[in-house]
Design a protein around this motif. Structure first.
Motif, PDB file in Angstrom:
ATOM      1  N   HIS A  58       0.830  -1.203   0.000  1.00  0.00           N
ATOM      2  CA  HIS A  58       0.000   0.000   0.000  1.00  0.00           C
ATOM      3  C   HIS A  58       0.871   1.262   0.000  1.00  0.00           C
ATOM      4  O   HIS A  58       0.560   2.232  -0.690  1.00  0.00           O
ATOM      5  N   ARG A  59       1.944   1.243   0.765  1.00  0.00           N
ATOM      6  CA  ARG A  59       2.834   2.403   0.809  1.00  0.00           C
ATOM      7  C   ARG A  59       3.485   2.623  -0.559  1.00  0.00           C
ATOM      8  O   ARG A  59       3.538   3.748  -1.066  1.00  0.00           O
ATOM      9  N   VAL A  60       3.955   1.541  -1.192  1.00  0.00           N
ATOM     10  CA  VAL A  60       4.577   1.647  -2.516  1.00  0.00           C
ATOM     11  C   VAL A  60       3.557   2.114  -3.545  1.00  0.00           C
ATOM     12  O   VAL A  60       3.833   3.011  -4.355  1.00  0.00           O
ATOM     13  N   ALA A  61       2.348   1.542  -3.522  1.00  0.00           N
ATOM     14  CA  ALA A  61       1.307   1.946  -4.467  1.00  0.00           C
ATOM     15  C   ALA A  61       0.949   3.416  -4.280  1.00  0.00           C
ATOM     16  O   ALA A  61       0.769   4.155  -5.266  1.00  0.00           O
ATOM     17  N   HIS A  62       0.832   3.854  -3.044  1.00  0.00           N
ATOM     18  CA  HIS A  62       0.544   5.261  -2.757  1.00  0.00           C
ATOM     19  C   HIS A  62       1.640   6.159  -3.317  1.00  0.00           C
ATOM     20  O   HIS A  62       1.370   7.167  -3.977  1.00  0.00           O
ATOM     21  N   ASN A  63       2.898   5.788  -3.081  1.00  0.00           N
ATOM     22  CA  ASN A  63       4.025   6.587  -3.574  1.00  0.00           C
ATOM     23  C   ASN A  63       4.058   6.622  -5.110  1.00  0.00           C
ATOM     24  O   ASN A  63       4.310   7.679  -5.705  1.00  0.00           O
ATOM     25  N   LEU A  64       3.808   5.489  -5.742  1.00  0.00           N
ATOM     26  CA  LEU A  64       3.762   5.461  -7.201  1.00  0.00           C
ATOM     27  C   LEU A  64       2.637   6.343  -7.729  1.00  0.00           C
ATOM     28  O   LEU A  64       2.797   7.052  -8.727  1.00  0.00           O
TER      29      LEU A  64
END
Length: 167
Positions: A58-64
């Motif tokens: 979720h953190r990676v998807a949010h950052n992307l």
């Protein structure tokens, strides 16, 4: 600690996709970002602080998502109707393609001159004259199977000269 990527993908891919769609991305973009998030997960080295891969995803998807939105804000998007878009597009071939095609045509011209007369005529009548095998056979006074053999030999000869798998 090692993450089971397949299992994580099965369990969380839809969830990440929905998360990205709720953030305003269209389905294609959400799918691309979901894949990117899993690629990041795949290339990441899990540490003791990342013991929750779902939260990490979720953190990676949010950052992307944030990165993409920032990039899109910098780019001016202009909507053009299809008719206007066709006028903008250049349909002329690239110079390299033009030269390449000319070279291949020269090779084919030379190869055609190397063929026996009947084979060349059968090929030209069928391929360029758009006649059926039966029509070519009648005109040349040959059987349909013999005509097919001649045309097939012409194709093979041209392929060999072009060093290609197909014409």
């Amino acid at each position: 600690m090692i993450w089971d990527i397949q299992n994580l993908f099965r369990r969380h891919a839809r969830e990440i996709d929905r998360f990205l769609r709720r953030r305003g991305h269209n389905p294609d973009t959400a799918a691309d970002l979901t894949q990117d998030a899993f690629v990041r997960l795949l290339t990441a080295t899990p540490s003791s602080s990342d013991d929750n891969p779902r939260a990490y995803l979720h953190r990676v998807a949010h950052n992307l998502s944030v990165d993409l939105m920032r990039r899109e804000r910098r780019i001016l998007n202009v909507y053009l109707p299809d008719e206007e878009m066709r006028q903008v597009a250049d349909t002329a071939p690239l110079p390299e393609a033009f030269v390449y095609d000319r070279q291949r045509l020269q090779i084919v011209d030379k190869a055609m001159l190397e063929l026996p007369e009947k084979t060349r005529r059968a090929f030209e009548m069928h391929r360029m004259g758009e006649k059926t095998m039966a029509e070519v056979a009648v005109e040349l006074g040959l059987s349909t199977s013999r005509t097919w053999t001649l045309i097939r030999r012409a194709y093979r000869h041209l392929r060999e000269r072009l060093n290609d798998d197909a014409i």
